[in-house]
Design a protein around this motif. Structure first.
Motif, PDB file in Angstrom:
ATOM      1  N   ALA A  21       0.806  -1.226   0.000  1.00  0.00           N
ATOM      2  CA  ALA A  21       0.000   0.000   0.000  1.00  0.00           C
ATOM      3  C   ALA A  21       0.835   1.271   0.000  1.00  0.00           C
ATOM      4  O   ALA A  21       0.398   2.283  -0.561  1.00  0.00           O
ATOM      5  CB  ALA A  21      -0.941   0.006   1.206  1.00  0.00           C
ATOM      6  N   ILE A  24       1.594   2.773  -3.364  1.00  0.00           N
ATOM      7  CA  ILE A  24       0.313   3.191  -3.947  1.00  0.00           C
ATOM      8  C   ILE A  24      -0.133   4.500  -3.309  1.00  0.00           C
ATOM      9  O   ILE A  24      -0.588   5.427  -3.987  1.00  0.00           O
ATOM     10  CB  ILE A  24      -0.757   2.104  -3.750  1.00  0.00           C
ATOM     11  CG1 ILE A  24      -0.362   0.814  -4.477  1.00  0.00           C
ATOM     12  CG2 ILE A  24      -2.117   2.595  -4.254  1.00  0.00           C
ATOM     13  CD1 ILE A  24      -1.305  -0.345  -4.228  1.00  0.00           C
ATOM     14  N   LEU A  25       0.023   4.584  -1.981  1.00  0.00           N
ATOM     15  CA  LEU A  25      -0.368   5.800  -1.258  1.00  0.00           C
ATOM     16  C   LEU A  25       0.437   7.003  -1.718  1.00  0.00           C
ATOM     17  O   LEU A  25      -0.127   8.068  -2.000  1.00  0.00           O
ATOM     18  CB  LEU A  25      -0.179   5.584   0.245  1.00  0.00           C
ATOM     19  CG  LEU A  25      -0.390   6.817   1.133  1.00  0.00           C
ATOM     20  CD1 LEU A  25      -1.804   7.360   0.985  1.00  0.00           C
ATOM     21  CD2 LEU A  25      -0.085   6.482   2.585  1.00  0.00           C
ATOM     22  N   GLN A  28      -0.685   8.031  -5.164  1.00  0.00           N
ATOM     23  CA  GLN A  28      -1.996   8.681  -5.134  1.00  0.00           C
ATOM     24  C   GLN A  28      -1.918  10.062  -4.504  1.00  0.00           C
ATOM     25  O   GLN A  28      -2.606  11.000  -4.951  1.00  0.00           O
ATOM     26  CB  GLN A  28      -2.987   7.794  -4.377  1.00  0.00           C
ATOM     27  CG  GLN A  28      -3.375   6.537  -5.138  1.00  0.00           C
ATOM     28  CD  GLN A  28      -4.207   5.581  -4.309  1.00  0.00           C
ATOM     29  OE1 GLN A  28      -4.182   5.611  -3.086  1.00  0.00           O
ATOM     30  NE2 GLN A  28      -4.940   4.717  -4.968  1.00  0.00           N
ATOM     31  N   THR A 157      -0.053  -2.470 -10.582  1.00  0.00           N
ATOM     32  CA  THR A 157      -0.631  -2.706  -9.260  1.00  0.00           C
ATOM     33  C   THR A 157      -1.103  -4.148  -9.130  1.00  0.00           C
ATOM     34  O   THR A 157      -0.895  -4.791  -8.103  1.00  0.00           O
ATOM     35  CB  THR A 157      -1.795  -1.741  -9.006  1.00  0.00           C
ATOM     36  OG1 THR A 157      -1.335  -0.391  -9.148  1.00  0.00           O
ATOM     37  CG2 THR A 157      -2.349  -1.924  -7.599  1.00  0.00           C
ATOM     38  N   MET A 166       4.420   4.877  -8.944  1.00  0.00           N
ATOM     39  CA  MET A 166       4.643   5.913  -7.941  1.00  0.00           C
ATOM     40  C   MET A 166       5.709   6.901  -8.403  1.00  0.00           C
ATOM     41  O   MET A 166       5.541   8.126  -8.294  1.00  0.00           O
ATOM     42  CB  MET A 166       5.069   5.275  -6.620  1.00  0.00           C
ATOM     43  CG  MET A 166       5.476   6.256  -5.537  1.00  0.00           C
ATOM     44  SD  MET A 166       6.388   5.468  -4.181  1.00  0.00           S
ATOM     45  CE  MET A 166       7.959   5.090  -5.010  1.00  0.00           C
ATOM     46  N   MET A 292      -6.999   9.258   0.357  1.00  0.00           N
ATOM     47  CA  MET A 292      -5.974   8.462  -0.290  1.00  0.00           C
ATOM     48  C   MET A 292      -5.420   7.369   0.613  1.00  0.00           C
ATOM     49  O   MET A 292      -4.965   6.328   0.120  1.00  0.00           O
ATOM     50  CB  MET A 292      -4.825   9.363  -0.764  1.00  0.00           C
ATOM     51  CG  MET A 292      -5.202  10.314  -1.886  1.00  0.00           C
ATOM     52  SD  MET A 292      -5.862   9.470  -3.351  1.00  0.00           S
ATOM     53  CE  MET A 292      -7.632   9.762  -3.134  1.00  0.00           C
ATOM     54  N   SER A 296      -5.573   3.628  -0.762  1.00  0.00           N
ATOM     55  CA  SER A 296      -4.362   2.855  -1.052  1.00  0.00           C
ATOM     56  C   SER A 296      -4.411   1.494  -0.372  1.00  0.00           C
ATOM     57  O   SER A 296      -4.008   0.479  -0.955  1.00  0.00           O
ATOM     58  CB  SER A 296      -3.124   3.625  -0.603  1.00  0.00           C
ATOM     59  OG  SER A 296      -3.127   3.833   0.803  1.00  0.00           O
ATOM     60  N   SER A 299      -6.837  -0.629  -2.363  1.00  0.00           N
ATOM     61  CA  SER A 299      -6.255  -1.106  -3.616  1.00  0.00           C
ATOM     62  C   SER A 299      -5.299  -2.265  -3.365  1.00  0.00           C
ATOM     63  O   SER A 299      -5.342  -3.286  -4.073  1.00  0.00           O
ATOM     64  CB  SER A 299      -5.525   0.048  -4.315  1.00  0.00           C
ATOM     65  OG  SER A 299      -4.982  -0.367  -5.548  1.00  0.00           O
TER      66      SER A 299
END
Length: 465
Positions: A21, A24-25, A28, A157, A166, A292, A296, A299
């Protein structure tokens, strides 16, 4: 002992979710920071341009998120194929996703080219409408690149490799800042475009990100396993398109419903004046930043659940799902408490306008309040998508977020029926009260439905074994 093993399993899955995560965070946050920068920089240009940005971004986000959501159908499809080790089929699905992105671009571009019906809802001044129209026409140029990059992000992802996504998103943010300054305030012989200048900067960074993603997929050896290139031309397959649309349309609609629960708030609040919509824009913008964190986690959880399903590990899929929901809920409560205590500093960082600050500060109560429910609903919805289930959740979203959230907000916030009610229930606060209530209801409903889906999936897997 059983409880101990269960708790240990949740912690183990929670750590795996966290490792997936965090990139991804960050990616985002970089994407959302574009909106934060747009808002903060435009606020220092003029309040009129900030109001135009609030309306324009609301319309564009509604369109982009809806179309982007349809492409999110690729994630569970690729995730399950990856878990089943059917690697060469991934490239074929990516190509089908590319055809779908092309079709969606045509639809989205038409709406952005003719936004007048949506602008009529805001009932704003001719000056603001002119700026919004220019903003949307410019973003039409960014749409194909943005949807193309979504395919690359979905692929990376789904195979648990989000770090390159990212890196590109952070790089685009770094470039966006000077481009925003150039096009909003003018320079190097260019005029000051104000709010529409944000759209020019967005179009440039979107195309650079997309072209870089294409170059990486073509050149890096780690992608060759998936037969993305060199495997011949692939025509659009109706069977594949139908499968993607069957999952993608409900996902896109759920995104659209969720986003328009906020964006239509901006359109309606615009009727209360520039100051009211500017205060709402700041609150909604920062609320999106907070969102977010659970997004994340959602996701990452969905990726691991889809991979477990593809590998026929149904019990692990259940454990991963609940671990993700629990992690998102705990962290969102903690962040909500921090934000409430720091609300004045945050609002003043956005704008020096005392009237806008006066409107925005009370609204931060709702940001702190609904964090828990927002975290539960988004993580549960993503877990359901990993099971390729999206229709019932979409209906729940429509009933709760549109019916109770937006409909209730319209009645409280604008008070069209001239009801006798306390002042704190009216204006922008009325919209936020109704929206928070709707999130609580949809979150509880999704959790109950997830249990039914998991039980059916495990029973079906047991019959095959």
């Amino acid at each position: 002992m059983v409880q101990g093993r269960s708790t240990s399993g949740l912690r183990q899955h929670g750590r795996k979710i966290a490792l997936l995560a965090w990139p991804i965070l960050l990616g985002q946050l970089a994407v959302i920071a574009n909106g934060v920068i747009d808002t903060a920089m435009t606020a220092r240009f003029s309040s009129t341009d900030l109001a135009a940005l609030a309306v324009g971004s609301s319309i564009y986000i509604s369109i982009f998120v809806g179309l982007n959501g349809v492409l999110h159908a690729l994630s569970p499809v690729i995730g399950q194929l990856f878990g089943a080790k059917r690697f060469t089929e991934i490239g074929w699905e990516v190509k089908q996703g590319s055809w779908l992105a092309a079709f969606l671009t045509i639809i989205g571009s038409f709406i952005l080219l003719f936004p007048q019906p949506l602008l009529a809802l805001a009932n704003t001044s001719p000056e603001i409408q002119e700026k919004v129209t220019l903003y949307l026409h410019t973003l039409m140029l960014a749409l194909p690149a943005s949807l193309g990059f979504r395919i690359y992000a979905s692929l990376n992802t789904a195979i648990s490799r989000p770090k390159m996504v990212m890196a590109i998103q952070i790089g685009a943010l770094a470039l966006k800042i000077p481009l925003n300054s150039l096009f909003i305030f003018g320079g190097l012989g260019l005029p000051a475009f104000g709010g529409p200048g944000c759209a020019i900067a967005t179009a440039i960074t979107a195309w650079l990100s997309f072209l870089l993603s294409l170059a990486l997929m073509r050149s890096l050896s780690s992608y060759r396993t998936f037969a993305l290139f060199g495997s011949g031309f692939v025509k659009p397959s109706w069977q594949a398109q139908r499968a993607l649309l069957k999952l993608g349309i409900p996902i896109g609609l759920s995104y659209l419903i969720e986003v328009t629960a906020y964006t239509f708030m901006a359109l309606f609040i615009a009727r209360l004046g520039d100051t009211a919509v500017a205060g709402h824009q700041i609150t909604a913008n920062f609320g999106t930043v907070l969102y977010m964190l659970p997004l994340s986690i959602a996701s990452a959880t969905a990726v691991l659940v889809a991979q477990a399903i593809g590998a026929h590990q149904m019990k692990a899929a259940r454990q991963i799902g609940y671990a993700g929901i629990s992690l998102a809920a705990v962290l969102s409560v903690a962040s909500g408490l921090v934000i409430w205590h720091a609300r004045e500093w945050i609002v003043r960082a956005y704008t020096p306008d005392p009237e806008v600050i006066r409107v925005a500060l009370p609204l931060f109560l709702f940001i702190a309040f609904y964090q828990l429910f927002d975290a539960i609903q988004v993580t549960t919805a993503f877990v359901l998508r990993a099971y390729k289930v999206a229709i019932i959740p979409t209906l729940m979203y429509a009933l709760a977020l549109w019916g109770i959230g937006l409909g209730g907000g319209y009645i409280l916030g604008l008070n069209p029926f001239q009801l006798s009610m306390p002042g704190f229930l009216q204006g922008p606060a009325g919209f936020w009260i109704a929206n928070s209530t709707s999130l609580a209801l949809v979150g509880l409903g999704l959790v109950q439905y997830l249990r039914t889906v998991q039980n059916k999936a495990e029973a079906k897997a047991a019959m095959k074994d």
